[in-house]
Scaffold this motif. Structure first.
Motif, PDB file in Angstrom:
ATOM      1  N   THR A  85       0.703  -1.132  -0.088  1.00  0.00           N
ATOM      2  CA  THR A  85      -0.331   0.206  -0.190  1.00  0.00           C
ATOM      3  C   THR A  85       0.602   1.092   0.220  1.00  0.00           C
ATOM      4  O   THR A  85       1.851   1.212   1.096  1.00  0.00           O
ATOM      5  N   GLY A  86      -0.122   2.513  -0.740  1.00  0.00           N
ATOM      6  CA  GLY A  86       0.929   3.361  -0.587  1.00  0.00           C
ATOM      7  C   GLY A  86      -0.401   3.929   0.165  1.00  0.00           C
ATOM      8  O   GLY A  86      -0.039   5.917   0.416  1.00  0.00           O
ATOM      9  N   PHE A  87      -0.621   4.158   0.759  1.00  0.00           N
ATOM     10  CA  PHE A  87      -2.208   4.662   1.357  1.00  0.00           C
ATOM     11  C   PHE A  87      -2.674   4.807   3.200  1.00  0.00           C
ATOM     12  O   PHE A  87      -3.294   5.217   3.597  1.00  0.00           O
ATOM     13  N   ALA A  88      -2.631   3.043   3.251  1.00  0.00           N
ATOM     14  CA  ALA A  88      -3.197   2.732   4.326  1.00  0.00           C
ATOM     15  C   ALA A  88      -3.189   3.053   5.537  1.00  0.00           C
ATOM     16  O   ALA A  88      -1.632   3.406   5.760  1.00  0.00           O
ATOM     17  N   ASP A  89      -4.020   3.598   6.162  1.00  0.00           N
ATOM     18  CA  ASP A  89      -3.721   4.209   7.603  1.00  0.00           C
ATOM     19  C   ASP A  89      -3.095   3.423   8.728  1.00  0.00           C
ATOM     20  O   ASP A  89      -3.323   1.838   8.736  1.00  0.00           O
ATOM     21  N   GLN A  90      -2.095   3.245   9.975  1.00  0.00           N
ATOM     22  CA  GLN A  90      -1.640   2.331  10.789  1.00  0.00           C
ATOM     23  C   GLN A  90      -2.794   1.635  11.063  1.00  0.00           C
ATOM     24  O   GLN A  90      -2.679   0.384  11.575  1.00  0.00           O
ATOM     25  N   LYS A  91      -3.852   2.849  11.838  1.00  0.00           N
ATOM     26  CA  LYS A  91      -5.455   2.137  12.181  1.00  0.00           C
ATOM     27  C   LYS A  91      -5.457   0.821  11.625  1.00  0.00           C
ATOM     28  O   LYS A  91      -5.673  -0.348  12.304  1.00  0.00           O
ATOM     29  N   SER A  92      -5.912   1.285  10.540  1.00  0.00           N
ATOM     30  CA  SER A  92      -6.877  -0.195   9.370  1.00  0.00           C
ATOM     31  C   SER A  92      -5.626  -1.046   9.163  1.00  0.00           C
ATOM     32  O   SER A  92      -5.876  -2.504   9.395  1.00  0.00           O
ATOM     33  N   LEU A  93      -4.451  -0.927   9.466  1.00  0.00           N
ATOM     34  CA  LEU A  93      -3.163  -2.063   9.266  1.00  0.00           C
ATOM     35  C   LEU A  93      -3.942  -2.888  10.405  1.00  0.00           C
ATOM     36  O   LEU A  93      -3.115  -4.156  10.811  1.00  0.00           O
ATOM     37  N   GLU A  94      -3.560  -1.762  11.781  1.00  0.00           N
ATOM     38  CA  GLU A  94      -3.481  -3.004  12.644  1.00  0.00           C
ATOM     39  C   GLU A  94      -4.781  -3.337  12.813  1.00  0.00           C
ATOM     40  O   GLU A  94      -4.867  -4.803  13.517  1.00  0.00           O
ATOM     41  N   GLU A  95      -5.415  -3.247  13.083  1.00  0.00           N
ATOM     42  CA  GLU A  95      -6.959  -3.659  12.771  1.00  0.00           C
ATOM     43  C   GLU A  95      -7.089  -4.826  11.518  1.00  0.00           C
ATOM     44  O   GLU A  95      -7.395  -6.506  12.359  1.00  0.00           O
ATOM     45  N   LEU A  96      -6.718  -4.704  10.474  1.00  0.00           N
ATOM     46  CA  LEU A  96      -6.784  -6.203   9.824  1.00  0.00           C
ATOM     47  C   LEU A  96      -5.818  -6.946   9.990  1.00  0.00           C
ATOM     48  O   LEU A  96      -5.823  -7.833  10.153  1.00  0.00           O
ATOM     49  N   ASN A  97      -4.253  -6.780  11.130  1.00  0.00           N
ATOM     50  CA  ASN A  97      -3.615  -7.930  11.113  1.00  0.00           C
ATOM     51  C   ASN A  97      -4.398  -8.270  12.292  1.00  0.00           C
ATOM     52  O   ASN A  97      -4.005  -9.326  12.793  1.00  0.00           O
ATOM     53  N   GLN A  98      -4.770  -7.513  13.739  1.00  0.00           N
ATOM     54  CA  GLN A  98      -5.710  -8.479  14.314  1.00  0.00           C
ATOM     55  C   GLN A  98      -7.071  -8.965  13.972  1.00  0.00           C
ATOM     56  O   GLN A  98      -7.188 -10.704  14.206  1.00  0.00           O
ATOM     57  N   GLU A  99      -7.531  -9.450  12.727  1.00  0.00           N
ATOM     58  CA  GLU A  99      -8.318  -9.987  11.888  1.00  0.00           C
ATOM     59  C   GLU A  99      -8.262 -10.737  11.482  1.00  0.00           C
ATOM     60  O   GLU A  99      -8.503 -12.090  11.784  1.00  0.00           O
ATOM     61  N   PRO A 102      -1.284 -13.087  11.598  1.00  0.00           N
ATOM     62  CA  PRO A 102      -0.455 -12.474  10.957  1.00  0.00           C
ATOM     63  C   PRO A 102      -0.171 -12.050   9.726  1.00  0.00           C
ATOM     64  O   PRO A 102      -0.302 -12.733   8.706  1.00  0.00           O
ATOM     65  N   ILE A 103      -0.334 -10.422   9.165  1.00  0.00           N
ATOM     66  CA  ILE A 103      -0.356 -10.258   7.652  1.00  0.00           C
ATOM     67  C   ILE A 103       0.601  -9.255   7.531  1.00  0.00           C
ATOM     68  O   ILE A 103       1.052  -8.105   8.245  1.00  0.00           O
ATOM     69  N   SER A 104       1.404  -9.709   6.653  1.00  0.00           N
ATOM     70  CA  SER A 104       2.166  -8.358   6.725  1.00  0.00           C
ATOM     71  C   SER A 104       2.669  -7.508   5.444  1.00  0.00           C
ATOM     72  O   SER A 104       1.631  -7.415   4.642  1.00  0.00           O
ATOM     73  N   CYS A 105       3.320  -6.003   5.615  1.00  0.00           N
ATOM     74  CA  CYS A 105       2.860  -4.716   4.881  1.00  0.00           C
ATOM     75  C   CYS A 105       4.272  -4.156   4.531  1.00  0.00           C
ATOM     76  O   CYS A 105       5.133  -4.015   5.151  1.00  0.00           O
ATOM     77  N   LEU A 106       3.633  -3.999   3.077  1.00  0.00           N
ATOM     78  CA  LEU A 106       5.111  -3.900   2.106  1.00  0.00           C
ATOM     79  C   LEU A 106       4.525  -1.927   2.309  1.00  0.00           C
ATOM     80  O   LEU A 106       3.152  -2.245   1.667  1.00  0.00           O
ATOM     81  N   LYS A 107       5.302  -0.755   2.013  1.00  0.00           N
ATOM     82  CA  LYS A 107       4.631   0.201   1.721  1.00  0.00           C
ATOM     83  C   LYS A 107       5.195   0.488  -0.117  1.00  0.00           C
ATOM     84  O   LYS A 107       6.360  -0.137  -0.178  1.00  0.00           O
ATOM     85  N   LYS A 108       4.613   1.312  -0.473  1.00  0.00           N
ATOM     86  CA  LYS A 108       4.799   1.209  -1.670  1.00  0.00           C
ATOM     87  C   LYS A 108       5.639   3.288  -2.030  1.00  0.00           C
ATOM     88  O   LYS A 108       5.424   3.531  -1.369  1.00  0.00           O
ATOM     89  N   PRO A 109       6.418   3.014  -2.686  1.00  0.00           N
ATOM     90  CA  PRO A 109       7.368   2.568  -3.840  1.00  0.00           C
ATOM     91  C   PRO A 109       8.027   0.879  -2.589  1.00  0.00           C
ATOM     92  O   PRO A 109       8.471   1.763  -1.315  1.00  0.00           O
ATOM     93  N   TRP A 110       7.997   0.143  -2.946  1.00  0.00           N
ATOM     94  CA  TRP A 110       9.268  -1.687  -2.191  1.00  0.00           C
ATOM     95  C   TRP A 110      10.450  -1.256  -2.643  1.00  0.00           C
ATOM     96  O   TRP A 110      10.395  -0.915  -3.529  1.00  0.00           O
ATOM     97  N   ASP A 111      10.839  -2.224  -1.330  1.00  0.00           N
ATOM     98  CA  ASP A 111      12.469  -2.341  -1.710  1.00  0.00           C
ATOM     99  C   ASP A 111      12.209  -4.085  -2.419  1.00  0.00           C
ATOM    100  O   ASP A 111      11.757  -4.681  -1.507  1.00  0.00           O
ATOM    101  N   GLU A 112      13.039  -3.847  -3.205  1.00  0.00           N
ATOM    102  CA  GLU A 112      12.870  -5.566  -3.473  1.00  0.00           C
ATOM    103  C   GLU A 112      13.412  -6.615  -2.165  1.00  0.00           C
ATOM    104  O   GLU A 112      12.766  -7.792  -2.041  1.00  0.00           O
ATOM    105  N   VAL A 113      14.556  -6.488  -2.164  1.00  0.00           N
ATOM    106  CA  VAL A 113      15.216  -7.065  -0.940  1.00  0.00           C
ATOM    107  C   VAL A 113      14.030  -7.179   0.706  1.00  0.00           C
ATOM    108  O   VAL A 113      13.789  -8.195   0.768  1.00  0.00           O
ATOM    109  N   GLU A 114      13.561  -5.824   0.335  1.00  0.00           N
ATOM    110  CA  GLU A 114      11.805  -6.571   2.172  1.00  0.00           C
ATOM    111  C   GLU A 114      11.282  -6.943   0.776  1.00  0.00           C
ATOM    112  O   GLU A 114      10.542  -8.125   2.137  1.00  0.00           O
ATOM    113  N   LEU A 115      10.954  -7.246  -0.149  1.00  0.00           N
ATOM    114  CA  LEU A 115       9.903  -7.969  -0.584  1.00  0.00           C
ATOM    115  C   LEU A 115      10.049  -9.375  -0.582  1.00  0.00           C
ATOM    116  O   LEU A 115       9.456 -10.478  -0.396  1.00  0.00           O
ATOM    117  N   ILE A 116      10.902  -9.706  -1.611  1.00  0.00           N
ATOM    118  CA  ILE A 116      11.742 -11.149  -1.306  1.00  0.00           C
ATOM    119  C   ILE A 116      12.214 -11.865   0.407  1.00  0.00           C
ATOM    120  O   ILE A 116      11.537 -12.953  -0.422  1.00  0.00           O
TER     121      ILE A 116
END
Length: 125
Positions: A85-99, A102-116
């Protein structure tokens, strides 16, 4: 691996980076939106082919990535989930993760090393 994003350049770029690293070890599938991703997932699972990980954009027309991953989780909780995402706020990410975490989140633009790294860790679970 299933990549879901409404921007084809992002799908191509991510798929290319991941395939360059993992080679032919996995199959790499893409969908232009959540509905297409869901239909593809259902088709594959119906044929007895499982999807190990979904990397989905957050902001897409029709159905956002968070809604899509919630839907996936209800039917296929074993699938690893990554949201980009380039848009999601931290609260929305936390809610999704709790629901559905565990879920991983990458910020746009992503780093290839982090993606891998995120995909490698997810595939070990």
């Amino acid at each position: 691996m299933l990549f879901v994003d409404d921007e084809s350049i992002i799908l191509l770029s991510m798929k290319s980076q991941v395939k360059q690293h993992f080679g032919e070890k996995y199959k790499y599938l893409t969908a232009d939106n959540a509905k297409e991703g869901w239909d593809l997932l259902q088709e594959l699972e119906g044929e007895g082919n499982s999807v190990s990980i979904i990397i989905s954009d957050w902001s897409m027309p029709g159905m956002n990535g968070d809604e899509f991953l919630r839907k996936v989780h209800k039917s296929y909780p074993q699938i690893q989930k990554v949201i980009i995402t380039g848009f999601a706020d931290q609260k929305s990410l936390e809610e999704l993760n709790q629901e559905i975490g565990p879920i991983s989140c990458l910020k746009k633009p992503w780093d290839e090393v982090e993606l891998i790294s995120i995909i490698s860790k997810a595939m070990q679970n």
